[in-house]
Design a protein around this motif. Structure first.
Motif, PDB file in Angstrom:
ATOM      1  N   LEU A 245       0.810  -1.224   0.000  1.00 46.77           N
ATOM      2  CA  LEU A 245       0.000   0.000   0.000  1.00 46.77           C
ATOM      3  C   LEU A 245       0.839   1.267   0.000  1.00 46.77           C
ATOM      4  CD1 LEU A 245      -2.050  -2.018   2.127  1.00 46.77           C
ATOM      5  CD2 LEU A 245      -3.399  -0.219   1.080  1.00 46.77           C
ATOM      6  N   SER A 246       2.064   1.186   0.506  1.00 46.66           N
ATOM      7  CA  SER A 246       2.904   2.386   0.503  1.00 46.66           C
ATOM      8  C   SER A 246       3.396   2.684  -0.906  1.00 46.66           C
ATOM      9  CB  SER A 246       4.120   2.213   1.420  1.00 46.66           C
ATOM     10  OG  SER A 246       3.799   1.484   2.561  1.00 46.66           O
ATOM     11  N   VAL A 247       3.796   1.643  -1.619  1.00 45.86           N
ATOM     12  CA  VAL A 247       4.242   1.831  -2.997  1.00 45.86           C
ATOM     13  C   VAL A 247       3.089   2.363  -3.853  1.00 45.86           C
ATOM     14  CG1 VAL A 247       5.012   0.630  -5.083  1.00 45.86           C
ATOM     15  CG2 VAL A 247       6.072   0.108  -2.880  1.00 45.86           C
ATOM     16  N   ALA A 283      -8.949  -1.664   7.263  1.00 45.91           N
ATOM     17  CA  ALA A 283      -8.198  -2.758   7.890  1.00 45.91           C
ATOM     18  C   ALA A 283      -6.836  -2.921   7.228  1.00 45.91           C
ATOM     19  CB  ALA A 283      -8.994  -4.055   7.789  1.00 45.91           C
ATOM     20  N   LEU A 284      -6.804  -2.830   5.896  1.00 44.27           N
ATOM     21  CA  LEU A 284      -5.527  -2.953   5.183  1.00 44.27           C
ATOM     22  C   LEU A 284      -4.558  -1.872   5.628  1.00 44.27           C
ATOM     23  CD1 LEU A 284      -6.208  -3.514   1.361  1.00 44.27           C
ATOM     24  CD2 LEU A 284      -5.121  -5.094   2.957  1.00 44.27           C
ATOM     25  N   LEU A 285      -5.036  -0.631   5.654  1.00 45.90           N
ATOM     26  CA  LEU A 285      -4.151   0.477   6.005  1.00 45.90           C
ATOM     27  C   LEU A 285      -3.660   0.347   7.434  1.00 45.90           C
ATOM     28  CD1 LEU A 285      -5.993   3.417   4.237  1.00 45.90           C
ATOM     29  CD2 LEU A 285      -3.717   2.543   3.722  1.00 45.90           C
ATOM     30  N   ALA A 287      -3.112  -2.294   9.013  1.00 49.08           N
ATOM     31  CA  ALA A 287      -2.207  -3.440   9.186  1.00 49.08           C
ATOM     32  C   ALA A 287      -0.785  -3.143   8.710  1.00 49.08           C
ATOM     33  CB  ALA A 287      -2.751  -4.650   8.441  1.00 49.08           C
ATOM     34  N   VAL A 288      -0.607  -2.074   7.949  1.00 51.46           N
ATOM     35  CA  VAL A 288       0.729  -1.784   7.420  1.00 51.46           C
ATOM     36  C   VAL A 288       1.654  -1.387   8.574  1.00 51.46           C
ATOM     37  CG1 VAL A 288       2.072  -0.271   5.923  1.00 51.46           C
ATOM     38  CG2 VAL A 288      -0.203  -1.007   5.232  1.00 51.46           C
ATOM     39  N   PRO A 289       2.772  -2.091   8.747  1.00 53.59           N
ATOM     40  CA  PRO A 289       3.676  -1.702   9.824  1.00 53.59           C
ATOM     41  C   PRO A 289       4.281  -0.327   9.549  1.00 53.59           C
ATOM     42  CG  PRO A 289       4.541  -3.611   8.620  1.00 53.59           C
ATOM     43  CD  PRO A 289       3.267  -3.232   7.961  1.00 53.59           C
ATOM     44  N   VAL A 290       4.321   0.490  10.573  1.00 53.18           N
ATOM     45  CA  VAL A 290       4.786   1.860  10.397  1.00 53.18           C
ATOM     46  C   VAL A 290       6.253   1.972  10.806  1.00 53.18           C
ATOM     47  CG1 VAL A 290       4.517   4.213  11.246  1.00 53.18           C
ATOM     48  CG2 VAL A 290       2.506   2.823  10.763  1.00 53.18           C
ATOM     49  N   PRO A 291       7.089   2.486   9.920  1.00 51.22           N
ATOM     50  CA  PRO A 291       8.514   2.563  10.250  1.00 51.22           C
ATOM     51  C   PRO A 291       8.840   3.738  11.165  1.00 51.22           C
ATOM     52  CG  PRO A 291       8.143   3.279   8.003  1.00 51.22           C
ATOM     53  CD  PRO A 291       6.811   2.895   8.546  1.00 51.22           C
ATOM     54  N   ARG A 296       4.230   3.480  17.708  1.00 48.31           N
ATOM     55  CA  ARG A 296       3.683   2.139  17.887  1.00 48.31           C
ATOM     56  C   ARG A 296       2.753   2.031  19.087  1.00 48.31           C
ATOM     57  NH1 ARG A 296       9.138  -1.436  18.624  1.00 48.31           N
ATOM     58  NH2 ARG A 296       9.659  -0.881  20.747  1.00 48.31           N
ATOM     59  N   ARG A 299      -1.530   3.524  18.718  1.00 47.74           N
ATOM     60  CA  ARG A 299      -2.068   3.538  17.365  1.00 47.74           C
ATOM     61  C   ARG A 299      -3.330   2.697  17.342  1.00 47.74           C
ATOM     62  NH1 ARG A 299       1.064   0.474  13.218  1.00 47.74           N
ATOM     63  NH2 ARG A 299      -0.427   0.733  11.543  1.00 47.74           N
ATOM     64  N   ARG A 301      -5.500   0.005  16.025  1.00 47.21           N
ATOM     65  CA  ARG A 301      -5.207  -1.134  15.154  1.00 47.21           C
ATOM     66  C   ARG A 301      -6.480  -1.909  14.886  1.00 47.21           C
ATOM     67  NH1 ARG A 301       0.550  -2.288  15.579  1.00 47.21           N
ATOM     68  NH2 ARG A 301       1.351  -0.999  17.257  1.00 47.21           N
ATOM     69  N   ARG A 303      -7.706  -5.377  13.572  1.00 48.04           N
ATOM     70  CA  ARG A 303      -7.164  -6.686  13.252  1.00 48.04           C
ATOM     71  C   ARG A 303      -8.267  -7.571  12.710  1.00 48.04           C
ATOM     72  NH1 ARG A 303      -3.144  -4.451  12.999  1.00 48.04           N
ATOM     73  NH2 ARG A 303      -1.309  -4.711  14.312  1.00 48.04           N
TER      74      ARG A 303
ATOM     75  N   VAL B 204      -0.551  -8.506   4.206  1.00 48.64           N
ATOM     76  CA  VAL B 204      -0.350  -7.536   5.277  1.00 48.64           C
ATOM     77  C   VAL B 204      -1.295  -7.744   6.466  1.00 48.64           C
ATOM     78  CG1 VAL B 204      -1.700  -5.821   4.009  1.00 48.64           C
ATOM     79  CG2 VAL B 204      -0.165  -5.065   5.766  1.00 48.64           C
ATOM     80  N   ALA B 236      10.460  -1.755  13.260  1.00 48.39           N
ATOM     81  CA  ALA B 236      10.039  -0.602  14.065  1.00 48.39           C
ATOM     82  C   ALA B 236       8.885  -0.975  14.974  1.00 48.39           C
ATOM     83  CB  ALA B 236       9.635   0.563  13.158  1.00 48.39           C
ATOM     84  N   GLU B 237       8.053  -1.903  14.528  1.00 48.93           N
ATOM     85  CA  GLU B 237       6.895  -2.308  15.325  1.00 48.93           C
ATOM     86  C   GLU B 237       7.297  -3.161  16.523  1.00 48.93           C
ATOM     87  OE1 GLU B 237       3.400  -2.166  14.842  1.00 48.93           O
ATOM     88  OE2 GLU B 237       3.332  -1.033  12.971  1.00 48.93           O
TER      89      GLU B 237
END
Ligand SMILES: Nc1ncnc2c1ncn2[C@@H]1O[C@H](COP(=O)(O)OP(=O)(O)O)[C@@H](O)[C@H]1O
Ligand SMILES: Nc1ncnc2c1ncn2[C@@H]1O[C@H](COP(=O)(O)OP(=O)(O)O)[C@@H](O)[C@H]1O
Ligand code: SF4
Ligand code: SF4
Ligand SMILES: [Mg+2]
Ligand SMILES: [Mg+2]
Lengths: 383, 356
Positions: A245-247, A283-285, A287-291, A296, A299, A301, A303, B204, B236-237
């Protein structure tokens, strides 16, 4: 021409509904519609026994509609198996659709024969995920990139070699590598070779199926930048299929989200990521791990439980209802139509997130138009 | 003993037993091949305590998997040259016999892989495999072990575990197989869990479920976890500390906050700049690292990152000839780069951070 990208399935609903007060539309790509996909579907028969009797069908793509304007990038996202590649392959006519229509530059290409498709092959090209398997290891880079010229019998001004070397330069490869073989290149360079081959015939529309998924992150960024530069330079139109999703946010102007063979939401990029409406998109958004480790804690979440159901036997009505935390009775009985709720934002859900009062109203009316009784229509449940 | 030729046995014996739960010292894993020696891991050191998570990040081919297999003693000593020290709870593993290491595997340390099928046997039911693994280390009856297996499957979120326990791996979906492998790995309460790209092949939403699961189980068992991945979002998580690997070496080691907010190595900057991110305003353009990762047969001289580093020239030629040592620059924060610390801070603040 207007900025209307409403697909046919939602047009009727739009007619039935009271026009919602529309927020100021963002500037949208003004190009003409280049590709139109209307209620497109692919069911793969499942056979059993010696007689290969058909016992069922994989409903890989089950009635998707969208359009792509000249010069824009449409991102197609969703989890594996939701039908992205099948959709891409049908657009390219590498797979015959089971139903629906594909219109390219105003021309219905759904039923064109191989021969009839041939001249169109120049305009429609595909980039694949795996740069390793899509290049013939026994051919030189020159032969690979030059093949389309030969296949299509195209004359080039200064000869094929020169044309190929220009292409290599265009995608950031050394033109002197003309006589090298694919194994002498890294993954990112091989993807560049694949892109050079794709560009040989000056295509109008490129379907890129997971073009950077197999690449390391540093190289992925190189290829993403290259694709963007080429789009500007050569006026390309892209359909980019990806699960990241980020790409997709980075490269797309508009994004369509698929779930189990259906499009559940389409919107302009900014709108989709800032105001996702379909619960699945949310839900998809989420689930994306945030760098960013500082985000953390705290947030929100969402699931999802379990796995995506089988496309052999998808859940009735809303296909997402088996995993949706907002599901109600109506979700199991009335399929939510893809409704246009604001300019460039279409959603297929009875209880969309982030909806305004008038959007909720539009959704309720659409549900009633699709067979819901007025008292189970969503408006009654909202306050 | 199989310490490398460089390490004199006397010196080796003198080295103190570490206080950390896991301590890796100058680990080298080289593979002699026809094309030359592949230096997959070339002098790696780190420590890890119980209850903590170390994230190891790096692009493909940087030596992450070879490191994890090395800690578990899974390299074939016929073709791998392993040297250095690996101390687990006071026991040194590089010099231990294969038999000694085997006894620790499964009991004190366990691993989950990217591909669950690689650690599961296709012809045995999921339950039988967990039961066998459990009974190797625990003297219990089959019935007790079966009950434990069903418990574990339930804990990792397999629906109807009392029925699914008799399924074969191929009857599970990808996400369920990953869960089953986690159940198998955790069935003996390992104190060290190594997860090598455990979610890379997953979607994901399933990835999020598995990461939650690893986090919860770690809290419950207080195990030490090594999370290996190429995905900076995943580390990071989950991680407390981050180790960035490049060409078989650690180029930066830091607490997770420092690694993401104050990184001190140009390669780490490059990784961060390459990534499109959902948590920031969309950048017009990604900032890739040029070129691609080096072959580990011909690691560049000097700083292994120098052919790709935009700042190499600022070191007055030093980067091409002299390998920068991994130095502690701030408490708990190490990086291997010749640039003066002040200059790096400036570059990060002025050129990199604002564009992320
Ligand atoms: N040739 C085929 N025969 C039968 N089923 C297929 C075929 N190709 C794809 N499918 C099925 O169709 C569904 C959609 O597949 P695909 O379009 O490849 O999804 P995606 O690209 O989103 O991962 C999947 O369930 C897949 O197994
Ligand atoms: N058994 C082996 N023999 C030779 N080279 C190997 C062997 N195992 C791994 N390598 C090489 O070691 C390097 C590091 O590999 P690996 O640890 O798997 O990378 P990562 O997990 O970071 O992607 C790669 O160049 C790989 O080809
Ligand atoms: S229609 Fe119902 S089940 Fe489907 S996504 Fe919307 S709320 Fe969820
Ligand atoms: S030592 Fe030089 S080449 Fe290596 S990372 Fe630092 S600046 Fe770049
Ligand atoms: Mg696909
Ligand atoms: Mg690996």
């Amino acid at each position: 021409m207007s900025g209307d990208t409403t697909v046919s399935t939602s047009k009727t609903i739009q007619d039935a509904a009271k026009p919602a007060p529309e927020p100021a539309p963002e500037p949208r790509p003004q190009g003409e519609v280049m590709l139109e996909v209307d209620n497109l579907g692919k069911h793969f028969p499942v056979t059993a026994g010696l007689l290969r009797r058909q016992v069922g069908a994989v409903k890989a793509v089950d009635g998707v509609s969208f359009s792509v304007r000249k010069g824009e990038t449409l991102g197609l996202v969703g989890e594996s198996g939701c039908g992205k590649s099948t959709t891409g392959r049908m657009i390219m006519r590498l797979l015959d659709p089971s139903f629906g229509r594909i219109t390219f530059e105003g021309r219905d290409i759904t039923k064109l024969s191989r021969g009839q498709m041939r001249p169109l092959r120049r305009d429609l090209q595909m980039i694949f995920q795996d740069p390793y398997s899509s290049l013939n290891p026994r051919q030189t880079v020159g032969a690979i990139v030059g093949a389309p010229f030969r296949l299509q019998n195209i004359r080039t001004e200064h000869g094929v070699k020169r044309a190929v070397q220009d292409l290599l330069e265009l995608v950031g490869l050394n033109p002197e590598h003309y006589n090298r073989y694919p194994h002498e290149f890294s993954g990112g360079q091989r993807q560049r070779i694949g892109i050079a081959r794709t560009l040989a015939l000056k295509p109008k529309l490129i379907v890129a199926d997971e073009p950077v998924s197999a690449l390391d992150v540093s190289v992925q960024a190189q290829v993403v930048n290259l694709m963007e530069d080429l789009q500007d330079e050569l006026d390309l139109t892209y359909v980019v299929i990806a699960h990241d999703l980020s790409v997709v946010r980075h490269i797309s102007d508009r994004v369509a989200v698929m779930y189990l063979g259906k499009i559940v939401e389409v919107a302009d990029r900014a709108e989709l990521y800032e105001r996702p409406m379909h619960p699945y998109t949310n839900a998809l958004l989420s689930a994306v791990p945030v760098p960013d480790p500082s985000l953390r804690e705290g947030r929100e979440r969402i699931r999802l439980q379990g796995d995506v159901p089988s496309p052999l036997d998808p859940p009735p009505a809303c296909r997402f209802h088996t995993r949706c935390w907002k599901a109600q009775e109506i979700c199991k009985t009335v399929e939510p139509p893809l409704v246009r709720l604001s300019p460039g934002h279409e959603v297929a859900c009875h209880f969309p997130e982030n909806a305004t009062v008038s959007e909720t109203d539009t959704v309720a009316k659409a549900a009633v138009a699709h067979g819901a009784s007025p008292d189970e229509a969503p408006l009654a449940d909202q306050d | 003993m199989t310490a490398s030729d460089e390490t004199a046995p006397a010196e080796f014996a003198e080295r103190a037993r570490p206080s950390a739960f896991l301590e890796v010292r100058d680990l080298k894993i080289h593979f002699p091949t026809d094309d030359g020696v592949v230096k997959s891991v070339d002098g790696l050191s780190f420590q890890l305590e119980r209850g903590r998570t170390l994230g190891i990040v790096g692009e493909s081919g940087s030596g992450k998997s070879v490191t994890s297999l090395g800690i578990l003693g899974l390299h074939n000593r016929q073709n791998a040259r392993v040297s250095g020290e690996i101390w687990l709870d006071g026991q040194e593993l590089v010099g231990s016999t294969p038999e000694q290491v085997r006894r620790l595997r499964g009991r004190q340390m366990a691993m989950i892989f990217q591909d669950p099928l690689s650690s599961m046997h296709p012809f045995y039911t999921v339950g039988k495999q967990i039961i066998e693994a459990y009974r190797v280390h625990n003297d219990v009856s089959k019935a007790v072990a079966r009950k434990h297996a069903i418990d574990m499957l339930g804990r990792v979120g397999i629906p109807k575990p009392d029925q699914r326990v008799d399924d074969y791996p191929h009857q599970f979906s990808g996400g369920m197989r990953q869960r089953a492998m986690i159940a198998m790995a955790l069935s003996c309460d390992p104190e060290l869990l190594i997860a090598d790209e455990p979610t890379t092949a997953l979607d994901v939403t399933v990835q999020a479920q598995i990461l939650d699961l690893i986090r919860d189980l770690q809290e419950e068992f207080n195990s030490a976890v090594i999370m290996i991945t190429h995905d900076l979002g995943v580390v990071a998580e989950l991680s407390d500390d981050i180790l960035v690997m490049y060409a078989g070496r650690c180029v930066e080691y830091a607490a997770v906050e420092d690694a993401f907010h104050r990184p001190l190595h140009p390669y780490t900057w490059g990784l961060l700049g390459s990534m499109p991110r959902l948590d920031r305003e969309r950048s017009e353009r990604l900032m890739p690292i040029k070129g691609s990762p080096p072959s580990l047969i011909n690691v560049p001289d000097g700083c292994p990152f120098h052919p790709r580093c935009p700042y190499g020239e600022l070191t007055g030629g030093k980067a091409d000839t002299e390998r920068p040592e991994l130095r502690e620059l701030e408490p708990g924060h190490k990086a291997a780069c010749h640039l003066p610390l002040e200059q790096r801070r400036e570059i990060w603040n002025a050129e990199i951070a604002p564009k992320l």
